[in-house]
Each structure stands twice: as C-alpha cells, then as structure tokens.
Design a protein around this motif. Sequence first.
Motif, PDB file in Angstrom:
ATOM      1  N   ARG A 131       0.875  -1.174   0.000  1.00 44.49           N
ATOM      2  CA  ARG A 131       0.000   0.000   0.000  1.00 44.49           C
ATOM      3  C   ARG A 131       0.912   1.223   0.000  1.00 44.49           C
ATOM      4  N   ASP A 132       0.718   2.059  -0.996  1.00 41.64           N
ATOM      5  CA  ASP A 132       1.542   3.257  -1.133  1.00 41.64           C
ATOM      6  C   ASP A 132       0.731   4.453  -0.652  1.00 41.64           C
ATOM      7  N   PRO A 133       1.069   5.003   0.525  1.00 41.27           N
ATOM      8  CA  PRO A 133       0.331   6.162   1.017  1.00 41.27           C
ATOM      9  C   PRO A 133       0.913   7.471   0.493  1.00 41.27           C
ATOM     10  N   GLN A 134       0.170   8.117  -0.358  1.00 40.91           N
ATOM     11  CA  GLN A 134       0.521   9.419  -0.930  1.00 40.91           C
ATOM     12  C   GLN A 134       1.519   9.285  -2.072  1.00 40.91           C
ATOM     13  N   THR A 135       0.967   9.219  -3.265  1.00 41.38           N
ATOM     14  CA  THR A 135       1.788   9.187  -4.465  1.00 41.38           C
ATOM     15  C   THR A 135       1.703  10.546  -5.141  1.00 41.38           C
ATOM     16  N   ALA A 136       2.827  10.986  -5.683  1.00 42.53           N
ATOM     17  CA  ALA A 136       2.848  12.292  -6.347  1.00 42.53           C
ATOM     18  C   ALA A 136       2.019  12.279  -7.629  1.00 42.53           C
ATOM     19  N   THR A 137       1.884  11.097  -8.240  1.00 49.38           N
ATOM     20  CA  THR A 137       1.110  10.959  -9.471  1.00 49.38           C
ATOM     21  C   THR A 137       0.155   9.780  -9.305  1.00 49.38           C
ATOM     22  N   THR A 138      -0.601   9.509 -10.353  1.00 48.17           N
ATOM     23  CA  THR A 138      -1.526   8.369 -10.326  1.00 48.17           C
ATOM     24  C   THR A 138      -0.939   7.147 -11.036  1.00 48.17           C
ATOM     25  N   ASP A 139       0.357   7.129 -11.302  1.00 47.79           N
ATOM     26  CA  ASP A 139       0.969   6.002 -12.012  1.00 47.79           C
ATOM     27  C   ASP A 139       0.701   4.675 -11.312  1.00 47.79           C
ATOM     28  N   VAL A 140       0.734   4.680  -9.979  1.00 49.95           N
ATOM     29  CA  VAL A 140       0.594   3.438  -9.236  1.00 49.95           C
ATOM     30  C   VAL A 140      -0.758   2.778  -9.500  1.00 49.95           C
ATOM     31  N   LEU A 141      -1.775   3.569  -9.812  1.00 49.59           N
ATOM     32  CA  LEU A 141      -3.078   2.991 -10.132  1.00 49.59           C
ATOM     33  C   LEU A 141      -2.988   2.167 -11.415  1.00 49.59           C
TER      34      LEU A 141
ATOM     35  N   GLY B  67      -2.947  -9.226 -15.466  1.00 51.56           N
ATOM     36  CA  GLY B  67      -1.971 -10.238 -15.830  1.00 51.56           C
ATOM     37  C   GLY B  67      -0.878  -9.751 -16.751  1.00 51.56           C
ATOM     38  N   LYS B  68      -0.761  -8.438 -16.907  1.00 55.46           N
ATOM     39  CA  LYS B  68       0.267  -7.883 -17.788  1.00 55.46           C
ATOM     40  C   LYS B  68       1.602  -7.695 -17.076  1.00 55.46           C
ATOM     41  N   LEU B  69       1.580  -7.651 -15.760  1.00 54.45           N
ATOM     42  CA  LEU B  69       2.785  -7.555 -14.945  1.00 54.45           C
ATOM     43  C   LEU B  69       2.693  -8.574 -13.823  1.00 54.45           C
ATOM     44  N   ILE B  70       3.848  -9.109 -13.406  1.00 55.58           N
ATOM     45  CA  ILE B  70       3.904  -9.913 -12.191  1.00 55.58           C
ATOM     46  C   ILE B  70       4.206  -8.961 -11.039  1.00 55.58           C
ATOM     47  N   GLY B  71       3.376  -8.993 -10.046  1.00 57.50           N
ATOM     48  CA  GLY B  71       3.588  -8.082  -8.928  1.00 57.50           C
ATOM     49  C   GLY B  71       2.683  -8.429  -7.773  1.00 57.50           C
ATOM     50  N   PRO B  72       2.821  -7.723  -6.672  1.00 59.04           N
ATOM     51  CA  PRO B  72       1.970  -7.950  -5.508  1.00 59.04           C
ATOM     52  C   PRO B  72       0.589  -7.341  -5.715  1.00 59.04           C
ATOM     53  N   ARG B  73      -0.291  -7.559  -4.762  1.00 59.53           N
ATOM     54  CA  ARG B  73      -1.531  -6.777  -4.738  1.00 59.53           C
ATOM     55  C   ARG B  73      -1.147  -5.342  -4.410  1.00 59.53           C
ATOM     56  N   ILE B  74      -1.598  -4.422  -5.220  1.00 52.93           N
ATOM     57  CA  ILE B  74      -1.159  -3.038  -5.086  1.00 52.93           C
ATOM     58  C   ILE B  74      -2.345  -2.172  -4.686  1.00 52.93           C
TER      59      ILE B  74
ATOM     60  N   GLY C 104      -3.457   7.100  -3.670  1.00 54.81           N
ATOM     61  CA  GLY C 104      -3.417   8.123  -4.705  1.00 54.81           C
ATOM     62  C   GLY C 104      -2.772   9.389  -4.144  1.00 54.81           C
ATOM     63  N   PRO C 105      -2.794  10.477  -4.896  1.00 56.25           N
ATOM     64  CA  PRO C 105      -2.219  11.732  -4.397  1.00 56.25           C
ATOM     65  C   PRO C 105      -2.895  12.164  -3.100  1.00 56.25           C
ATOM     66  N   GLY C 106      -2.112  12.707  -2.188  1.00 54.16           N
ATOM     67  CA  GLY C 106      -2.634  13.114  -0.890  1.00 54.16           C
ATOM     68  C   GLY C 106      -3.582  14.295  -0.982  1.00 54.16           C
TER      69      GLY C 106
ATOM     70  N   TYR D 149     -10.728   7.603  -8.657  1.00 51.12           N
ATOM     71  CA  TYR D 149      -9.530   6.796  -8.437  1.00 51.12           C
ATOM     72  C   TYR D 149      -9.876   5.406  -7.908  1.00 51.12           C
ATOM     73  N   ASP D 150     -10.969   5.283  -7.138  1.00 51.50           N
ATOM     74  CA  ASP D 150     -11.372   4.021  -6.512  1.00 51.50           C
ATOM     75  C   ASP D 150     -10.223   3.447  -5.686  1.00 51.50           C
ATOM     76  N   THR D 151      -9.670   4.266  -4.788  1.00 51.17           N
ATOM     77  CA  THR D 151      -8.480   3.864  -4.043  1.00 51.17           C
ATOM     78  C   THR D 151      -8.778   3.101  -2.762  1.00 51.17           C
ATOM     79  N   LYS D 152      -9.969   3.183  -2.237  1.00 49.92           N
ATOM     80  CA  LYS D 152     -10.362   2.562  -0.966  1.00 49.92           C
ATOM     81  C   LYS D 152      -9.735   3.256   0.248  1.00 49.92           C
ATOM     82  N   THR D 153      -8.605   3.940   0.062  1.00 51.97           N
ATOM     83  CA  THR D 153      -7.949   4.653   1.144  1.00 51.97           C
ATOM     84  C   THR D 153      -7.513   6.031   0.647  1.00 51.97           C
TER      85      THR D 153
END
Length: 328
Positions: A3-13, A22-29, A33-35, A59-63
């Motif tokens: 969980r990334d708290p406070q991203t400068a951009t929305t790239d993480v979404l 299934g386009k990347l192997i990675g954790p649940r992310i 979003g931006p603070g 954004y549908d970030t949940k947090t």
Amino acid sequence: TTRDPQTATTDVLTYGDLVVAGKLIGPRIYSTGPGIFSSENVSSLEHARKVMKRYSAYYDTKTIKMYGTGNRQQRQWIIQAAREQNIMPTTEGGLNFRNNLTQMIDGYPGQEHSLPVFPLYKDVVGLVAFTKSAYTPTLLVAYGGPWAENYFYALERPHDDPKLNRFMPHHNLDSRSRRRNAGWFMEEEHVFEEQSAVANAIVQEGGRVGIGSHGQLQGLGYHWELWSVQSGGMPELDALRAATILGAEAIGLDNDLGSIEVGKLADLVILNSNPLDDITNSKDIGYVMINGRLYEDDTLNQVYPLNKPLPKLWWQDFAPTGVPGIRK
C-alpha cells in the motif's frame, strides 16, 4: 500486498491495473493516490464530500492520505466525508505533536511517520493504543536523529545483493547505494532502537503498529524497517504481526489478508529459516504465492499451478554491456 500512502502521481493505479490484468507480475497493489493537502482549501463538509468523490468514485483507491489539510475543523470534515464514502483514511505524522494527537482523537485510523518526541510515557502510549490508530513509525526516515536506512546501507551492502541485482536496473541500484551523501554516523548516534521501544509499548498496550518502509529501497527496505521496529525489544512474534495482520487491519483489509485462514486470499511468503529465532531471517525467502500462484523467490519463475519462466524484464534490453572506455 503493498500500500503506497501518498503518491505524487496516479501512475501506481496503472501498475495495479496491469497486475490485475496479468500484464505484470507483482503484488496486490493498493494506494491512497495523491494526498489531500491544504491546497484543497476545504471550506465546508460539503466541499470535503466533493473532494472525497475523487477517491471513492474516480480513483477508486479505498484509502486516502490526509496530508495536513489545514486546521482541526478542516481535518474533521475530511474524516467525516471519508467515513460517509467508505474510504479508509490515514494521516501524515509531522513535527506538530499536538496535531498528531488530535488526529488520533478525532478518529483517523492511521499515522505515517514517527511521533516527533521520545521517549513517550503511558499517557500518550495509552491514547494511541486506545484509539486503535495504526502507528507506522517509518524508522528508516525517522525524526530525531540519523535515518535508520543509513545504518543498514552501511552494514548490509545492498549493492551486492543478488536479488536486487537481478530485479533492479544496476544504474538505479548504484545511485542509491554508492557515495551516499547522508554522512556517516557512530552506531550510538542512531535513534531507531529507542524509537522502536515506543512502538513496542503501543503493541503491549493492545494498540496497532504497522511496518512502512517509505519506499526507500524496493525489496530490502521493508525488511530493514521490520528489523528496526523489532530492535527496541518487541517480541519477534509481535513484529511479524505488525508486518502482517496488524498492517492488514490498518488498511481495512484484514477480512481478506494478513493471516492464513480459511476464506482468505491465498497470498503467502514461505521462508527458509525461522524469523522467531532471528528477525533478520525474514529476508530468507524461498517462495512467494499470490492468489494461489507459486513463484520461486530467487527467479520469480512460476512453479505452480504451471511452470512458467519469468519473461525478460523490460529494462534488460537497454542495459549497457561491455567495459567502458575509448575504442578505436
């Protein structure tokens, strides 16, 4: 899970969407979003509800992360709007001790960064525990002394770590691990062990502590933070709880994540050695599983339910080869 708290951009979404697709192997992310900053100039509860729609509907970030939105009234409007729209908020813990405590009193479920004074006594420890606000001290970048990450950069030699060299562009690793400008410190100057005693006191009082590595170094940073939080006397089992179920509770996902139980998601970290014997065994990982798919930790080759090698990483086609120098 990350969980990334406070991203400068929305790239993480986008990264999260690529993993789900299934386009990347990675954790649940997950991400806030931006603070939400004071630049929002929240003027009323209705205004706060409109700001919150950005996260609940778009954004549908949940947090979300309330990042110093203004005075106490404005912070209360933000948390009320978050509650109405089923958003789990956290906060930026700053150098204003009073603000940190009133955010907990007003019901914010999390604080990122260490409280700016220590040691702390039973009045504050009891308050944090009673509010159930998740205290995530980020000791790698803690207030009050040298950052703990400098201690581990000096002793752990991440530049030579084989996994980082496999999964991270080498120029990127060099930029983080060589000729660091933070300075060199005597071991007794570091404060993370004293600050971790506060985290231990909160857990022993029945409160929540989270592990947050502040994005300082992918992979190893989380383990360094875990070791730092445990260093002040926290029992190894409680430190592991902070890294798993307490962290899941802190972001409102403990019904799905954070422990091995029937009905929860099949996400596992399988270790070769016991972290209850030595907390630094947390990085001695044999396999990782996400959603029932099992991967070798050293290679990220999938071994169950299918055997699938890890595709070439995107940056490997651009990696320099050969020895630098003048050519005829």
